[in-house]
Design an enzyme around this catalytic site. Structure first.
Site, short mmCIF file in Angstrom:
data_model
loop_
_atom_site.label_atom_id
_atom_site.label_comp_id
_atom_site.label_asym_id
_atom_site.label_seq_id
_atom_site.Cartn_x
_atom_site.Cartn_y
_atom_site.Cartn_z
N HIS A 29 0.96 -1.27 0.03
CA HIS A 29 -0.02 0.01 0.07
C HIS A 29 0.94 1.33 -0.03
O HIS A 29 1.75 1.44 0.95
CB HIS A 29 -0.78 -0.10 1.32
CG HIS A 29 -1.67 1.23 1.19
ND1 HIS A 29 -1.55 1.93 2.24
CD2 HIS A 29 -2.96 1.48 0.54
CE1 HIS A 29 -2.62 2.84 2.33
NE2 HIS A 29 -3.29 2.66 1.21
N GLU A 56 1.28 -0.70 -5.21
CA GLU A 56 0.15 0.25 -5.39
C GLU A 56 0.59 1.93 -5.99
O GLU A 56 1.65 2.37 -5.37
CB GLU A 56 -0.77 0.47 -4.31
CG GLU A 56 -1.85 1.32 -4.62
CD GLU A 56 -2.73 1.86 -3.42
OE1 GLU A 56 -2.00 2.40 -2.50
OE2 GLU A 56 -3.92 2.25 -3.44
N ASP A 58 -1.05 5.55 -6.52
CA ASP A 58 -2.37 6.26 -6.52
C ASP A 58 -2.04 7.45 -7.54
O ASP A 58 -0.86 7.78 -7.38
CB ASP A 58 -2.57 6.91 -4.91
CG ASP A 58 -3.27 6.29 -4.11
OD1 ASP A 58 -4.07 5.41 -4.33
OD2 ASP A 58 -2.57 6.03 -2.93
N HIS A 71 -1.17 10.23 -3.44
CA HIS A 71 -2.11 10.00 -2.81
C HIS A 71 -3.36 11.01 -2.85
O HIS A 71 -4.62 10.55 -3.23
CB HIS A 71 -2.18 9.40 -1.19
CG HIS A 71 -3.48 9.06 -0.94
ND1 HIS A 71 -4.22 9.75 -0.03
CD2 HIS A 71 -4.11 7.75 -0.92
CE1 HIS A 71 -5.43 9.22 0.25
NE2 HIS A 71 -5.43 8.00 -0.29
N GLU A 164 -4.45 3.31 -9.03
CA GLU A 164 -5.87 3.90 -8.41
C GLU A 164 -5.84 5.30 -9.07
O GLU A 164 -5.20 6.09 -9.18
CB GLU A 164 -6.07 3.97 -6.72
CG GLU A 164 -7.27 4.75 -6.59
CD GLU A 164 -7.46 4.87 -5.11
OE1 GLU A 164 -6.83 4.51 -4.52
OE2 GLU A 164 -8.60 5.52 -4.87
O1 G3P Z 1 -6.61 1.82 -2.84
C1 G3P Z 1 -6.98 1.00 -1.61
C2 G3P Z 1 -6.48 2.06 -0.55
O2 G3P Z 1 -5.14 2.45 -1.10
C3 G3P Z 1 -7.56 2.93 -0.46
O3 G3P Z 1 -7.48 3.79 0.22
O4 G3P Z 1 -7.12 6.23 0.64
O5 G3P Z 1 -5.22 4.87 0.79
O6 G3P Z 1 -6.01 5.32 -1.33
P1 G3P Z 1 -6.28 5.04 0.13
CA CA Z 2 -5.21 3.77 -2.98
#
Ligand code: G3P
Ligand code: CA
Length: 337
Positions: A29, A56, A58, A71, A164
């Site tokens: 993450h 991941e 963002d 993010h 994302e």
């Molecule tokens: O995308 C999964 C998780 O990362 C969602 O929460 O706010 O950390 O992007 P966030």
């Molecule tokens: Ca995310």
């Protein structure tokens, strides 16, 4: 003897959960963000070395249409933008990435996440990497893909990406079609089919449908799509009896807050697992909850420790993967099984 082996194998297959431990995945993450500033290439390479299966990203856009790995749509929480560009905040006092060129963003130092208290930057997580130490940057999506694909070449592994699309409606209001650009970049780097090592995620159901029905066909690819679920109220229909099967028309999986998988108010040894995973699996959807953190104070009271929290989710709730800031701990946990 052969008949006994066949019967034993059949029983084993029937008794196995939907996914065995060997198929369950660890998603880093924002990288190994428990150890290094989130979404820096350093945090991503650490996650890679720790054995994460997916890493991941963002994604948000700059004023000159570049995709950066960040993010928030603002730069405030994780960079020194306030020091480098003090007169570039909007009326709400925030510094929006979309108001800056990539060249400008490249001059910023990326930091451990912080909040301002009495004019002082205080880390969101006390125990994490110190603010202002060393030298980190905000990477582009392409730079990060190239690093992961380069490591795949040099290590022989096949680690995936998990991008994302952040706030697509905000980007559209600002004149940017972020989803189209993300899908184009996926194609440029060879992520073209459901067998590609990528899950594309969004919290926005309308955008998910748009990607599935219009953007994928127009760009000429189709990769796995994940619908993120933060609560039961944004899209209540998804939690109704036929919600998951309707969602399965557009998505390949869900990424729920883990509080939707296990009731946060559960008591130790009396964990209340919701029907979310079972209903998603019945509809053919994978389940990848977020975000598993080992920081002091971050473990729900129903779990003994971080590994017990993982055990409850991976093996009692039967999720297919987890997003975690501590990919080393999740990889070691799965290897111990
Ligand atoms: O995308 C999964 C998780 O990362 C969602 O929460 O706010 O950390 O992007 P966030
Ligand atoms: Ca995310």
């Amino acid at each position: 003897m052969r008949a006994i082996r066949i019967v034993t194998a059949l029983f084993t297959a029937i008794l196995m959960p939907l996914t065995s431990y060997a198929q369950k995945i660890v998603i880093a993450h924002r990288g190994a963000s428990g150890y290094l500033p989130e979404h820096t290439l350093e945090a991503k390479s650490m996650a890679y070395a720790q054995g994460a299966h997916y890493i991941e990203q963002d994604l948000v856009m700059t004023s000159d249409d570049e995709l950066i790995v960040l993010h928030d749509v603002t730069l405030d929480r994780t960079t020194d933008v306030d020091e480098k560009f003090p007169d570039r905040a909007r009326d709400d006092g925030r510094y929006y990435a979309i108001d800056f060129t990539l060249a400008e963003i490249r001059t910023l130092n990326a930091n451990e996440a912080f909040r301002i208290e009495n004019g002082i930057k205080v880390k969101e997580f006390d125990n994490r990497f110190p603010i202002g130490m060393s030298d980190f940057r905000v990477p582009t999506f392409q730079e990060e893909i190239e690093m992961i694909q380069g490591l795949n070449t040099s290590t022989g592994r096949d680690v995936g990406i998990y991008p994302e699309i952040k706030q697509p409606a905000f980007h559209r209001q600002e004149g940017k079609e972020i989803s189209t650009r993300v899908v184009e970049v996926l194609k440029e780097y060879g992520y073209t089919g459901k067998d590609s090592k990528v899950f594309l995620q969004t919290f926005d159901y309308d955008e998910l449908v748009l990607i599935q029905e219009e953007i994928f066909p127009s760009v000429g690819i189709e990769v796995n799509l994940i619908m993120l679920l933060g609560n039961r109220t944004d899209y209540p229909w998804i939690f109704e009896s036929d919600g998951m099967s309707k969602l399965a028309n557009s998505a390949d999986g869900i990424g729920p807050s883990y509080n939707l998988v296990v009731d946060r108010e559960s008591e130790m040894l009396a964990t209340r697992i919701t029907d979310l995973v079972a209903r998603a699996h019945d509809a053919g959807l994978a389940v990848h909850p977020y975000t598993f953190r080992a920081d002091p104070g971050a473990i729900p009271t129903y779990a003994l420790d971080f590994e017990n929290l993982l055990d409850i989710h991976y093996f009692r709730a039967d999720v297919d993967g987890v997003f975690t800031d501590f990919p080393d701990r999740a990889v070691q946990f799965l290897q111990s099984k």
